[in-house]
Design a protein around this motif. Structure first.
Motif, mmCIF file in Angstrom:
data_model
loop_
_atom_site.group_PDB
_atom_site.id
_atom_site.type_symbol
_atom_site.label_atom_id
_atom_site.label_comp_id
_atom_site.label_asym_id
_atom_site.label_seq_id
_atom_site.Cartn_x
_atom_site.Cartn_y
_atom_site.Cartn_z
ATOM 1 N N ASP B 24 2.237 1.613 28.311
ATOM 2 C CA ASP B 24 2.795 2.057 29.586
ATOM 3 C C ASP B 24 2.018 1.530 30.787
ATOM 4 O OD1 ASP B 24 4.689 3.438 28.199
ATOM 5 O OD2 ASP B 24 3.593 5.334 28.238
ATOM 6 N N HIS B 46 10.581 7.234 28.985
ATOM 7 C CA HIS B 46 10.098 8.548 29.436
ATOM 8 C C HIS B 46 11.159 9.439 30.068
ATOM 9 C CE1 HIS B 46 6.058 7.353 28.452
ATOM 10 N NE2 HIS B 46 6.247 6.233 29.106
ATOM 11 N N VAL B 50 10.782 13.682 30.267
ATOM 12 C CA VAL B 50 10.604 14.253 31.609
ATOM 13 C C VAL B 50 11.753 15.198 31.946
ATOM 14 C CG1 VAL B 50 10.543 13.687 34.079
ATOM 15 C CG2 VAL B 50 9.199 12.345 32.470
ATOM 16 N N LYS B 87 -3.866 7.866 32.181
ATOM 17 C CA LYS B 87 -2.761 7.482 31.316
ATOM 18 C C LYS B 87 -1.453 7.616 32.109
ATOM 19 C CE LYS B 87 -1.534 8.429 26.547
ATOM 20 N NZ LYS B 87 -1.566 9.381 25.456
ATOM 21 N N THR B 89 1.544 8.533 31.234
ATOM 22 C CA THR B 89 2.292 9.783 31.004
ATOM 23 C C THR B 89 1.641 10.962 31.733
ATOM 24 O OG1 THR B 89 1.121 9.908 28.903
ATOM 25 C CG2 THR B 89 3.429 9.280 28.818
ATOM 26 N N THR B 90 0.310 10.934 31.798
ATOM 27 C CA THR B 90 -0.379 12.018 32.517
ATOM 28 C C THR B 90 0.027 12.005 33.985
ATOM 29 O OG1 THR B 90 -2.242 11.737 31.025
ATOM 30 C CG2 THR B 90 -2.655 12.988 33.021
ATOM 31 N N PHE B 93 3.701 13.118 34.340
ATOM 32 C CA PHE B 93 3.885 14.564 34.191
ATOM 33 C C PHE B 93 3.193 15.347 35.305
ATOM 34 C CE2 PHE B 93 6.454 15.785 30.662
ATOM 35 C CZ PHE B 93 6.613 14.596 29.967
ATOM 36 N N GLN B 169 5.721 18.409 24.583
ATOM 37 C CA GLN B 169 5.303 17.034 24.871
ATOM 38 C C GLN B 169 4.088 16.636 24.033
ATOM 39 O OE1 GLN B 169 8.240 17.955 27.099
ATOM 40 N NE2 GLN B 169 7.704 15.846 26.729
ATOM 41 N N MET B 171 1.026 17.084 24.471
ATOM 42 C CA MET B 171 -0.061 16.492 25.259
ATOM 43 C C MET B 171 -1.374 17.173 24.892
ATOM 44 S SD MET B 171 2.026 16.167 28.858
ATOM 45 C CE MET B 171 0.701 15.681 29.921
ATOM 46 N N GLN B 175 -5.101 15.803 29.075
ATOM 47 C CA GLN B 175 -3.919 15.380 29.821
ATOM 48 C C GLN B 175 -3.294 16.547 30.593
ATOM 49 O OE1 GLN B 175 -1.924 13.432 26.307
ATOM 50 N NE2 GLN B 175 -1.219 12.070 27.919
#
Lengths: 169, 206
Positions: B24, B46, B50, B87, B89-90, B93, B169, B171, B175
């Protein structure tokens, strides 16, 4: 080494949350299992956590609508078009790549010409001084000398008018 | 960027192998450099997580999609200043959580709570499985699901976000902590309390 009770000590609480999942390291799981065999409170917590997990598994989210991407790209397009409109009057600067360079050169040249003059014309830097009014004062001796000179000129003038032989300086 | 009629043409035709080749962060760096198919690819990867996260946060499908679009719009808007300090995704989100918390704070919550009692239009079709359960079984399941949704909705917003990121998720604590702007120990404490509350509310379902 004996594991301190996570609930009583408030340490490693996440072990109770992660027990039985891939999040937990094997060694930690083994230590917790030993503790669970002697601690009813933690056993209850782990069982409860599993039932919550099962309940949450019931909840499926709906699929994403097919219009999602189209709407997102429309929003991006809309935002981009607004930025384009704002930027449009200045676009020629970028399109004509030589112009920005020429403009920059002109600015630098003008700076080189004007800056030295400004330095000459404004030699004093610092706090502004109030304007000084200069009054010329004449000393009494000077006045007397000027009067003597005038009288001498006056006598000379009269001598010239009365004739060459009468001139007495 | 040119609007894409379906949005995924780039992904499927031009950058088929890109997803496997790049992570990513690398994709986002490409977006920063103006490679728009990479953005389409990030969106494809994603979008569902999301939207699902936001749906469970606000419990309204339309609002969730609107917020998810806003999240991706912010990602696109920030592409030029993107620095891979966390990251992807972090970061994503974190934006999504921020939007969800604001949305709940702004009072959109009332709308979704009305929908908690009423069965939402979009959910039941997915909840009834292909095994064609009896009407009674479907009603029981529906009732249990409504309880779960109500129990989650009753959690304080931050606890709710933490549970959803942890449970759905998957996580990790670091995260979640970054997404919620708090310490890891605070996240663990939030989660512990949240699961305890859920356990008390959903105990009878076990």
């Amino acid at each position: 080494m004996e594991l301190r009770c996570p609930i009583a000590s408030q340490e490693n609480l996440e072990w109770l949350l992660d027990y039985g999942t891939s999040r937990m390291a094997t060694g930690d799981a083994a230590a917790l299992e030993r503790h669970l065999s002697t601690c009813a409170a933690c056993r209850e917590m782990v069982a409860g956590r599993r039932s919550v997990d099962a309940a949450l598994d019931l909840w499926e989210a709906p699929g994403v609508s097919p219009a999602f991407n189209r709407q997102l790209y429309q929003r991006i397009q809309h935002e981009t078009s607004w930025r384009d409109r704002l930027w449009a009057p200045f676009r020629w600067l970028v399109a004509w790549r030589g112009i920005p360079a020429a403009a920059a050169a002109c600015v630098i040249a003008a700076g080189l010409i004007v800056a030295p003059r400004m330095m000459v014309e404004r030699p004093t830097a610092g706090p502004a001084q109030p304007p000084v009014i200069r009054v010329d004062s004449q000393q009494p001796e000077q006045v007397v000398r000027d009067l003597d000179d005038m009288e001498m000129l006056h006598n000379f003038d009269r001598a010239v008018q009365s004739g060459p032989g009468s001139a007495r300086l | 960027m040119q609007a894409q009629p379906e949005g995924t043409e780039w992904v499927e035709s031009d950058v088929g192998g890109l997803a496997a080749a790049l992570d990513d962060t690398e994709l986002m760096i490409r977006v920063k450099e103006g490679h728009e198919p990479s953005f389409a690819l990030l969106l494809k990867k994603h979008r569902s997580p999301v939207v699902h996260f936001l749906y469970r946060m606000v419990q309204n499908a339309a609002v969730a999609e609107e917020l998810a679009q806003e999240a991706f719009l912010r990602v696109y808007r920030s592409r030029t200043t993107y620095e891979p300090t966390a990251k992807f995704t972090t970061w994503l989100f974190r934006i999504a959580t921020h939007l969800a918390l604001n949305s709940l704070r702004d009072g959109k919550r009332e709308r979704q709570e009305e929908r908690l009692d009423a069965v939402s239009e979009e959910a039941p079709a997915r909840q009834i499985s292909d095994r064609r359960p009896t009407v009674e079984a479907a009603l029981v399941k529906e009732s249990r699901l409504a309880e779960v949704r109500r129990a989650v909705a009753a959690l304080p917003a931050k606890q709710r976000a933490a549970v959803l990121m942890h449970k759905y998720q998957e996580m990790d604590y670091t995260q979640i902590a970054k997404a919620l702007h708090c310490s890891e120990s605070a996240v663990k404490s939030l989660l512990f309390r949240a699961y305890e509350t859920l356990r008390a509310r959903l105990a009878h379902m076990a």
